[in-house]
Design a protein around this motif. Structure first.
Motif, PDB file in Angstrom:
ATOM      1  N   ASP A   1      27.116   8.652 -14.310  1.00 44.76           N
ATOM      2  CA  ASP A   1      26.875   9.049 -12.912  1.00 44.76           C
ATOM      3  C   ASP A   1      25.439   8.729 -12.513  1.00 44.76           C
ATOM      4  N   SER A   2      24.509   9.091 -13.377  1.00 45.10           N
ATOM      5  CA  SER A   2      23.079   8.892 -13.086  1.00 45.10           C
ATOM      6  C   SER A   2      22.700   7.414 -13.086  1.00 45.10           C
ATOM      7  N   VAL A   3      23.201   6.669 -14.056  1.00 46.98           N
ATOM      8  CA  VAL A   3      22.865   5.248 -14.160  1.00 46.98           C
ATOM      9  C   VAL A   3      23.474   4.456 -13.008  1.00 46.98           C
ATOM     10  N   LEU A   4      24.713   4.748 -12.669  1.00 44.34           N
ATOM     11  CA  LEU A   4      25.355   4.031 -11.565  1.00 44.34           C
ATOM     12  C   LEU A   4      24.653   4.300 -10.243  1.00 44.34           C
ATOM     13  N   ALA A   5      24.036   5.462 -10.113  1.00 38.41           N
ATOM     14  CA  ALA A   5      23.281   5.784  -8.894  1.00 38.41           C
ATOM     15  C   ALA A   5      22.047   4.900  -8.737  1.00 38.41           C
ATOM     16  N   LEU A   6      21.603   4.249  -9.802  1.00 36.19           N
ATOM     17  CA  LEU A   6      20.431   3.370  -9.756  1.00 36.19           C
ATOM     18  C   LEU A   6      20.771   1.955  -9.285  1.00 36.19           C
ATOM     19  N   LEU A   7      22.035   1.605  -9.225  1.00 40.86           N
ATOM     20  CA  LEU A   7      22.425   0.239  -8.877  1.00 40.86           C
ATOM     21  C   LEU A   7      21.823  -0.255  -7.572  1.00 40.86           C
ATOM     22  N   GLY A   8      21.854   0.577  -6.550  1.00 41.17           N
ATOM     23  CA  GLY A   8      21.403   0.176  -5.217  1.00 41.17           C
ATOM     24  C   GLY A   8      19.972  -0.315  -5.166  1.00 41.17           C
ATOM     25  N   ARG A   9      19.126   0.224  -5.997  1.00 38.91           N
ATOM     26  CA  ARG A   9      17.722  -0.218  -5.967  1.00 38.91           C
ATOM     27  C   ARG A   9      17.542  -1.628  -6.521  1.00 38.91           C
ATOM     28  N   HIS A  10      18.621  -2.173  -7.095  1.00 42.63           N
ATOM     29  CA  HIS A  10      18.563  -3.517  -7.682  1.00 42.63           C
ATOM     30  C   HIS A  10      19.567  -4.474  -7.036  1.00 42.63           C
ATOM     31  N   GLY A  11      20.086  -4.088  -5.881  1.00 42.55           N
ATOM     32  CA  GLY A  11      21.056  -4.940  -5.201  1.00 42.55           C
ATOM     33  C   GLY A  11      22.430  -4.897  -5.852  1.00 42.55           C
ATOM     34  N   GLY A  12      22.707  -3.827  -6.590  1.00 41.84           N
ATOM     35  CA  GLY A  12      23.992  -3.671  -7.250  1.00 41.84           C
ATOM     36  C   GLY A  12      24.907  -2.744  -6.468  1.00 41.84           C
ATOM     37  N   HIS A  13      26.209  -2.964  -6.630  1.00 42.20           N
ATOM     38  CA  HIS A  13      27.210  -2.173  -5.915  1.00 42.20           C
ATOM     39  C   HIS A  13      28.369  -1.893  -6.864  1.00 42.20           C
ATOM     40  N   LEU A  14      28.737  -0.634  -7.000  1.00 41.93           N
ATOM     41  CA  LEU A  14      29.896  -0.272  -7.802  1.00 41.93           C
ATOM     42  C   LEU A  14      31.143  -0.517  -6.962  1.00 41.93           C
ATOM     43  N   GLU A  15      31.970  -1.461  -7.397  1.00 41.32           N
ATOM     44  CA  GLU A  15      33.195  -1.792  -6.673  1.00 41.32           C
ATOM     45  C   GLU A  15      34.336  -0.856  -7.063  1.00 41.32           C
ATOM     46  N   ARG A  16      34.455  -0.581  -8.362  1.00 40.75           N
ATOM     47  CA  ARG A  16      35.509   0.298  -8.871  1.00 40.75           C
ATOM     48  C   ARG A  16      35.029   1.001 -10.114  1.00 40.75           C
ATOM     49  N   ARG A  17      35.499   2.237 -10.280  1.00 45.41           N
ATOM     50  CA  ARG A  17      35.228   3.007 -11.489  1.00 45.41           C
ATOM     51  C   ARG A  17      36.541   3.649 -11.909  1.00 45.41           C
ATOM     52  N   LEU A  18      37.027   3.235 -13.054  1.00 49.74           N
ATOM     53  CA  LEU A  18      38.297   3.720 -13.561  1.00 49.74           C
ATOM     54  C   LEU A  18      38.058   4.538 -14.829  1.00 49.74           C
ATOM     55  N   HIS A  19      38.762   5.651 -14.948  1.00 51.36           N
ATOM     56  CA  HIS A  19      38.638   6.524 -16.113  1.00 51.36           C
ATOM     57  C   HIS A  19      39.830   6.306 -17.032  1.00 51.36           C
ATOM     58  N   GLY A  20      39.571   6.174 -18.319  1.00 53.01           N
ATOM     59  CA  GLY A  20      40.649   6.058 -19.292  1.00 53.01           C
ATOM     60  C   GLY A  20      41.453   7.350 -19.347  1.00 53.01           C
TER      61      GLY A  20
END
Length: 97
Positions: free
Chosen positions: A29-48
């Motif tokens: 959760d915390s790491v994915l929240a950092l994506l935006g500062r690097h031009g990253g975007h979470l398209e999908r997150r699937l849980h096993g």
């Protein structure tokens, strides 16, 4: 592989350490929240279904953004704080078939 527009698409397969699934999910959760500062975007997150893994589809505006995400000091600090309970991740560069 970057596409003709320079966009880099990745799939990350994240596996949580046994007994540390909740801590691993909080870390993600915390790491994915950092994506935006690097031009990253979470398209999908699937849980096993077993709660032990996640799959992320992530896009970066360019490879430089991905590289800066990998070098992010906050990301490194979060991983260090989690220690041996940190998840293991396999990243695959993908493109549309």
């Amino acid at each position: 592989m970057t596409d003709v527009t320079g966009v880099l698409t990745l799939v990350a397969i994240v596996e949580f350490a046994a007994g540390a699934e909740a801590a691993g999910q909080r870390y993600e959760d915390s790491v994915l929240a950092l994506l935006g500062r690097h031009g990253g975007h979470l398209e999908r997150r699937l849980h096993g279904t077993d709660g032990r893994a996640e799959v992320h589809m992530i896009r970066f505006d360019d490879r430089a953004g991905y590289e800066s995400f990998l070098a992010d000091a906050d990301r490194a600090a979060l991983r260090t704080a989690l220690g041996e309970a940190a998840p293991t991740t396999r990243v695959i560069e993908v493109h549309e078939a």
